[in-house]
Write an enzyme that holds these catalytic residues in place. Structure first.
Site, mmCIF file in Angstrom:
data_model
loop_
_atom_site.group_PDB
_atom_site.id
_atom_site.type_symbol
_atom_site.label_atom_id
_atom_site.label_comp_id
_atom_site.label_asym_id
_atom_site.label_seq_id
_atom_site.Cartn_x
_atom_site.Cartn_y
_atom_site.Cartn_z
ATOM 1 N N GLY A 206 -46.044 30.427 -6.888
ATOM 2 C CA GLY A 206 -46.289 29.009 -6.668
ATOM 3 C C GLY A 206 -46.677 28.691 -5.241
ATOM 4 O O GLY A 206 -47.141 29.543 -4.486
ATOM 5 N N THR B 3 -37.300 24.445 -5.504
ATOM 6 C CA THR B 3 -37.541 24.867 -4.127
ATOM 7 C C THR B 3 -36.549 24.208 -3.188
ATOM 8 O O THR B 3 -36.155 23.071 -3.412
ATOM 9 C CB THR B 3 -38.959 24.439 -3.682
ATOM 10 O OG1 THR B 3 -39.912 24.969 -4.590
ATOM 11 C CG2 THR B 3 -39.278 24.913 -2.283
ATOM 12 N N THR C 106 -42.261 20.237 -2.874
ATOM 13 C CA THR C 106 -41.483 20.746 -3.993
ATOM 14 C C THR C 106 -42.101 20.220 -5.278
ATOM 15 O O THR C 106 -42.871 19.263 -5.263
ATOM 16 C CB THR C 106 -40.009 20.321 -3.889
ATOM 17 O OG1 THR C 106 -39.252 20.946 -4.921
ATOM 18 C CG2 THR C 106 -39.856 18.815 -4.004
#
Length: 325
Positions: free
Chosen positions: A217, A187, A238
């Site tokens: 996600g 990310t 993240t």
């Protein structure tokens, strides 16, 4: 008729007015000056994202909005075929499809998100279009794609030869074993403060490599991968998104700052919430946060998580503190 006592009282008050007025204006002036000194535009992002934060900083230095800055910043890795965790060139799911997730949030509390989006290089810009041009917060899959095409976005093949080669090699064993800080640093989350002190954030990813088709996600989920409250600050996450979603990670960080924690303290406490409930030896989650003062913090479960800060025409990549040493 005004009696002598009342006359003296009024006279005393009148005598104080000039000094009270001067003090009040002095206080207001000092506060305004102090506030203007505190507001130093900045952009901060998860991982080593120098080009991204510097692109955001260019927007901020021109007096641009934090919203425009974070969009411009995360578009850099979205278009980079060598960045295999975001956008074009991202590793595909186990069926060979590159699917993208992204969200964006402005200083007014508006938000837009896209999930399970294919064929569009810049999902962050589609997410912004969802925020600004629809009554919705999130669009997904075919609906998100059709909306993007209606807004003039170009349909493209996002699976690069490099990513396809890696995927076909993976198919020989088809073992799903993500590696901490490699396949799981999936990310870019970015936060920015502009010259008037407003905060915005953006988050975009191609998700876990070789995930089950349809998996989404934390990155496009408001309150999980990203959350901004302009009165308090912002946070982004993240790592393994399932764990972030279960704890509403970014929202938790902001709420902890609302309760008085510094950005660093809030990131640490949010990570500890995960550690207390999970077998954390083989997982990674990291948080980055800023508050209204421009203070920042970062923390992760495993060592190896870094963040990038651009401010005052300087950019620095820093290793975040971690629970495990």
């Amino acid at each position: 008729m005004v009696n002598r006592r009342r006359f003296l009282t009024l006279s005393s008050l009148a005598g104080l007015l000039p000094s009270l007025s001067f003090s009040a204006f002095k206080s207001v002036g000092s506060h305004t000056k102090a506030s203007s000194l505190v507001v130093r535009p900045l952009a901060i992002a998860t991982w080593d994202r120098v080009k991204a934060t510097e692109a955001a900083q260019v927007v901020l230095e021109r007096g641009g909005r934090a919203l425009d800055a974070v969009e411009a910043g995360v578009r850099i890795p979205e278009a980079d075929p060598d960045d295999m965790t975001v956008g074009y060139g991202g590793r595909p799911d186990r069926d060979g499809h590159v699917t993208l997730d992204a969200c964006i949030m402005d200083d007014k509390g508006n938000a837009g998100s896209v999930t399970f989006l294919e064929h569009i290089m810049h999902p962050i810009s589609v997410a912004r279009a969802v925020m600004e041009k629809t009554p919705h917060v999130m669009l997904s899959g075919e609906g998100a794609l059709n909306f993007a095409l209606s807004q003039g976005f170009k349909k493209e093949n996002l699976l690069t030869k490099k990513a396809e080669k890696e995927w076909r090699e993976w198919l020989k064993t088809a073992q799903y074993k993500p590696i901490v800080n490699i396949e799981r640093h999936d990310t870019i989350g970015m936060l920015a403060i502009d010259s008037v002190g407003n905060i915005s954030g953006a988050c975009t990813t191609s998700g876990l490599a070789y995930k089950m088709r349809g998996r989404v996600g934390d990155s496009p989920i408001i309150g999980a991968g990203l959350f901004v409250d302009n009165e308090i600050g912002g946070a982004c996450a993240t790592g393994l998104g399932e764990l972030v979603m279960r704890t509403c990670g970014s929202f938790l960080v902001v709420e902890l700052m609302r309760q008085g924690r510094t950005p660093q303290q809030a990131c640490e406490e949010a990570a500890l919430r995960i550690v207390k409930k999970q077998d954390f030896k083989d997982i990674q989650v990291g948080f980055v946060a800023i508050n209204k003062k421009g203070e920042h913090g970062a923390f992760s479960i495993q060592p190896g998580f870094s963040y990038t800060l651009s401010q005052n025409k300087k950019t620095q990549v820093t290793d975040a503190k971690s629970y495990l040493k």
